[in-house]
Design an enzyme around this catalytic site. Structure first.
Site, mmCIF file in Angstrom:
data_model
loop_
_atom_site.group_PDB
_atom_site.id
_atom_site.type_symbol
_atom_site.label_atom_id
_atom_site.label_comp_id
_atom_site.label_asym_id
_atom_site.label_seq_id
_atom_site.Cartn_x
_atom_site.Cartn_y
_atom_site.Cartn_z
ATOM 1 N N SER A 188 0.883 -1.377 -0.001
ATOM 2 C CA SER A 188 -0.080 0.087 0.058
ATOM 3 C C SER A 188 0.847 1.243 -0.030
ATOM 4 O O SER A 188 0.561 2.328 -0.483
ATOM 5 C CB SER A 188 -0.953 -0.019 1.198
ATOM 6 O OG SER A 188 -0.333 0.139 2.511
ATOM 7 N N TYR A 201 2.876 8.947 7.396
ATOM 8 C CA TYR A 201 2.113 7.736 7.318
ATOM 9 C C TYR A 201 2.460 6.497 6.688
ATOM 10 O O TYR A 201 3.426 6.754 5.734
ATOM 11 C CB TYR A 201 0.449 8.163 7.262
ATOM 12 C CG TYR A 201 -0.037 8.697 6.115
ATOM 13 C CD1 TYR A 201 0.733 8.814 5.028
ATOM 14 C CD2 TYR A 201 -1.230 9.284 6.002
ATOM 15 C CE1 TYR A 201 0.190 9.372 3.947
ATOM 16 C CE2 TYR A 201 -1.845 9.736 5.108
ATOM 17 C CZ TYR A 201 -0.944 9.814 3.849
ATOM 18 O OH TYR A 201 -1.703 10.518 2.671
ATOM 19 N N GLU A 202 1.929 5.325 6.994
ATOM 20 C CA GLU A 202 2.186 3.934 6.343
ATOM 21 C C GLU A 202 3.682 3.699 6.407
ATOM 22 O O GLU A 202 4.269 3.377 5.406
ATOM 23 C CB GLU A 202 1.850 3.898 4.833
ATOM 24 C CG GLU A 202 0.018 4.105 4.701
ATOM 25 C CD GLU A 202 -0.481 3.491 3.514
ATOM 26 O OE1 GLU A 202 0.424 2.790 2.719
ATOM 27 O OE2 GLU A 202 -1.758 4.127 3.264
ATOM 28 N N GLY A 203 4.248 3.905 7.647
ATOM 29 C CA GLY A 203 5.591 3.879 7.928
ATOM 30 C C GLY A 203 6.133 5.277 7.921
ATOM 31 O O GLY A 203 6.362 5.812 6.758
#
Lengths: 260, 396
Positions: free
Chosen positions: B242, B363-365
Site C-alpha cells: 500500500s 504515514y504508512e511507515g
C-alpha cells in the site's frame, strides 16, 4: 428508436494553429477535440437512451483518419457504434460537400433523428443541419434547448426573446441542440475501456455511392485568406504620479472616447 | 520488467487530469479550510469508476495494473492530496481482504467497495502502537461463533466515515503482537462500535482521521481474515504494497507544487522582469523538476515489482515512498520559497501543498521505518538477514 449524432473533430480553441499554403488547417499542428458544441448533442442523445426513449445511439463523422479519435471519445461517453467517412477526395471540403456526404451517410443509416450541435467551434457556419435537412428533404428542428421524442413525433424547446417555443415535426427529422441541454458527462473509466471494443466502421466516398466529380472538388467556396485577429493597442499605464493627477488623466482618457 | 507508461497509461493520465483540473482543483482550498470530507468528489470518483481500479472486473472493478493505479493517485494528488486519499484508502483497507480473504468475503464486500457505494478503512494503529505495530492492545476474544472486540484505534484515515473496516486485534495476548494478532472485517454499524473523536491536523485536512472505540463489538467468525495469529503478517504484507500509493501521492503533490511554481515564476514581475528570468529561480525549478521526475520513475519501478509480486517488492516500495515523500516535502517547501510572501498565505495553493506533503513522510511507515525495511533487505541479501529481521521486525 435510433439517433445518429453527427460529431466533428476540431482543433482545441486554446491550441496554436498553423495553416497550409492553401489556407487549410495543418492538423498535425494542433491538439484535436470533439467540437464542444457537439458534446451537448451527445449528452442529449445519451439522456434519451438512458430514459429508454431511444434504443440505439450511433455517431457519424466526416474527416481525416485521425477523426476516429473523436469518435472513440464519443463512444467512451456512451452509445453503441460509430461511422467515419474519410476519403482523399474530401480534403478541403466546405459546407456544401460536408452536408452532401453526411446526407448520403444518413440515408444509409436511416435514423429517426440525426442530431447535431448548433455550430462547430472552428468554422462556426451553423448551416450544416439545415443543408442536410434540405438535401434529405426532412424537417429541421434547430437550436433546441431540449429534444423530446414521442411515438412518431419529435419536439424541441427553443428559447426566444421572451420565453420559449415548442416546435414539433413528424419523424424522421434533423435536429440541432444548444448548450442549454445540460452539462456533457465525463467519460467514465469503464466507458473508456468499453469504447475500445465498440464497432467503428470507416466508409469511403465509394461506399456512399458518391463520385469525386459529384463533389466538384469538395468545395464550392474557396478560402482566400486566413489571419489572426489584429493586435489590440497596447495598454496605457498611468503610474508613479500623484492620485489627483492620475484621476484627471483617466477621466480625460474616458471623456476623449465619449465613455463618460 | 516494464515500467514505462504505455499509450493506455497516457490516456488514463489525460482523462484523470482533465477531471482533476476541472472538478477537483477548484474545490481543494475549500475542502482544506473547512476540513470537511468532500462527499461530492467521492461521488464523482465513484461515478467515473475511479474507486474500483484495484478490484477485479468480476467484482465490478476495473482491475487496472499497478502503474495505472499510481497514475490515478498521482494526478488526483496533483490537484488535491485529500481527494487522492479516497482511492488510496479504498485500496489500503481492502488489501487485507485481497491478501487473506476468502472468495465469500470478497464477494460480500468488494462489489460495494469497487462501486464506491461503501468506503473502507484500515484499523491497525493505536495510540501506543504506531511504528511498533506489535505493541497492539485491542483484544478479540472468541465467544461461540463470534469474536468480541474491545479496545481502541487511533489515527485511522476515513475511520469515522467507513462502512466497513479491516481491524487488527489480539486473539492470543500471551503470544504477543507478532504471533497473537488476527485480522477481522468489521462493519461499522455493529453495536458497540463508535468513532468518538477526529484529529485536528496540519494537512490533508478534508480527510477525517478518527479515533475508533470497540466496546464488546461482536464480529462473526466468518469475518476473520486468514487464520488466528496471521494478523501481523497480513498487516505487514498490506503495508509493503500500500505504501506504493503514498509514493504516488507524494509524486503528485510535488508535481502540483512544481507546476504552480513554474507558472508563478513566468508571471511574477520583480526588478522589471519575470522572476523566472533569474538564474537563482531557474536552478531551483530545475532541481524541483529533476527530483520529482526521479521520484516518479522510482515509483513506477516499484509499481512494476508489485505488479510482478517480486520477492523484493518491500525494498522497492519502501525506497519509492522514502524518496517520494522527502521529495514532496522539499519541492513544496521550495515552491513556497519561489512564491515568497505570497506562498505563505492561503491565496495560493502552495502553502496547502506544503502542509499536505508532510504526512507522506509519516504515514504508512515513517521515513525511518522505510530505512529499516530497506536496510533489513540489504543485509538479508548479504546473508545476515535472520538476526536483523528478528530484531527489527518487532518494531516494523
Amino acid at each position: 428508436m435510433k439517433i445518429v449524432v453527427c460529431v466533428k473533430q476540431v482543433p482545441a480553441t486554446t491550441a496554436e494553429k498553423r495553416y497550409t499554403s492553401d489556407f487549410r488547417l495543418d492538423r498535425t499542428s494542433a491538439e484535436s477535440v470533439i467540437n464542444p458544441l457537439d458534446e451537448y448533442a451527445i449528452e442529449q442523445a445519451l439522456r434519451l437512451q438512458e430514459a429508454g426513449t431511444v434504443e440505439s445511439v450511433a455517431y457519424l463523422s466526416m474527416g481525416p483518419e485521425q477523426a476516429s479519435e473523436a469518435l472513440r471519445r464519443a463512444l467512451a461517453m456512451g452509445g453503441d457504434e460509430a461511422y467515419l467517412v474519410t476519403d482523399g477526395g474530401l480534403a478541403g471540403a466546405d459546407l456544401w460537400a460536408t452536408a452532401r456526404v453526411l446526407a448520403a451517410a444518413l440515408d444509409k443509416l436511416a435514423p429517426d433523428v440525426a442530431l447535431m450541435g448548433m455550430a462547430s467551434d472552428d468554422a462556426k457556419g451553423s448551416l450544416v443541419p439545415g443543408a442536410v435537412a434540405a438535401i434529405r428533404g426532412l424537417p429541421l428542428l434547430s437550436y433546441g434547448s431540449e429534444l423530446r421524442l414521442e411515438d412518431s413525433v419529435a419536439r424541441i424547446r427553443r428559447l426566444n426573446a421572451t420565453g420559449y417555443d415548442i416546435i414539433e415535426a413528424p419523424l424522421p427529422v434533423i435536429a440541432s441542440v444548444t448548450d442549454q441541454v445540460g452539462e456533457p458527462r465525463y467519460a467514465s473509466l469503464k466507458g473508456i475501456m468499453a469504447a475500445k471494443r465498440k464497432p467503428l466502421e470507416t466508409w469511403s466516398l465509394a461506399d456512399l455511392g458518391i463520385s469525386a466529380d459529384e463533389l466538384r472538388g469538395a468545395a464550392l467556396t474557396r478560402v482566400i485568406e486566413v489571419r489572426p485577429p489584429e493586435a489590440k493597442a497596447p495598454t496605457e499605464r498611468i503610474e508613479s504620479i500623484p492620485p489627483e493627477e492620475a484621476a484627471t488623466r483617466i477621466a480625460d482618457w474616458l471623456a476623449a472616447r465619449k465613455l463618460i | 520488467m516494464t515500467y514505462l507508461p504505455t499509450s493506455e497509461h497516457d490516456e488514463l493520465r489525460a482523462v484523470v487530469r482533465e477531471l482533476a483540473e476541472e472538478r477537483i482543483a477548484p474545490r481543494a482550498t475549500e475542502v482544506d479550510q473547512r476540513a470537511e470530507f468532500p462527499w461530492d468528489l467521492k461521488e464523482l470518483l465513484a461515478r467515473q469508476d475511479l474507486l474500483g481500479t484495484s478490484f477485479e472486473e468480476r467484482y465490478g472493478g476495473t482491475g487496472l495494473d499497478e502503474i495505472s493505479q499510481v497514475i490515478l493517485v498521482e494526478e488526483l494528488a496533483r490537484a488535491d492530496a485529500t481527494t487522492s486519499l479516497i482511492p488510496i484508502v479504498q485500496k489500503l483497507g481492502s488489501l487485507p481482504i485481497t491478501l487473506a480473504g476468502s472468495d465469500e468475503q470478497k464477494e460480500r464486500y468488494f462489489p460495494r467497495l469497487a462501486s464506491g457505494e461503501w468506503l473502507i478503512a484500515f484499523g491497525l494503529t493505536e495510540a501506543a502502537a504506531g511504528s511498533d505495530v506489535a505493541a497492539n492492545r485491542t483484544r478479540a476474544r472468541r465467544d461461540g461463533d463470534a469474536y468480541v472486540l474491545n479496545g481502541s484505534k487511533r489515527f485511522i484515515t476515513h475511520g469515522s466515515i467507513a462502512n466497513v473496516l479491516t481491524v487488527f486485534a489480539l486473539t492470543d495476548p500471551a503470544a504477543g503482537g507478532r504471533k497473537g494478532m488476527s485480522a477481522f472485517i468489521v462493519e461499522t454499524d455493529a453495536p458497540g462500535f463508535s468513532s468518538p473523536r477526529l484529529e485536528h491536523k496540519l494537512g490533508i485536512r478534508g480527510s477525517p482521521t478518527a479515533e475508533l472505540q470497540f466496546d464488546d463489538v461482536r464480529v462473526p467468525v466468518q469475518n476473520r481474515l486468514g487464520e488466528e495469529g496471521e494478523g501481523f503478517k497480513i498487516a505487514m504484507e498490506t503495508l509493503d504494497r500500500s505504501r506504493l500509493g503514498i509514493a504516488a501521492q507524494a509524486v503528485g503533490i510535488a508535481q502540483g507544487a512544481l507546476d504552480a511554481a513554474v507558472a508563478y515564476a513566468a508571471e511574477r514581475q520583480q526588478f522589471g522582469q519575470p522572476i523566472g528570468e533569474f538564474q537563482g529561480i531557474q536552478f531551483m525549478l530545475a532541481d524541483m523538476a529533476s527530483q520529482t521526475e526521479a521520484a516518479r520513475q522510482l515509483t513506477y519501478a516499484a509499481a512494476a515489482r508489485v505488479e510482478a509480486l517480486a520477492a523484493d517488492l518491500p525494498y522497492w516500495t519502501s525506497a519509492a515512498k522514502l524518496i517520494a515523500g522527502d521529495t514532496a516535502m522539499r519541492v513544496t517547501s521550495d515552491a513556497v520559497q519561489i512564491f515568497g510572501g505570497y506562498g505563505y498565505i492561503t491565496e495560493y495553493p502552495v502553502e496547502r501543498m506544503m502542509r499536505d506533503a508532510k504526512i507522506t513522510q509519516l504515514y504508512e511507515g515513517t521515513q525511518q521505518i522505510q530505512r529499516m525495511v530497506i536496510g533489513r533487505q540489504l543485509l538479508q541479501r548479504a546473508g545476515v538477514g535472520g538476526r536483523v529481521r528478528a530484531k527489527s521486525a518487532a518494531r516494523a
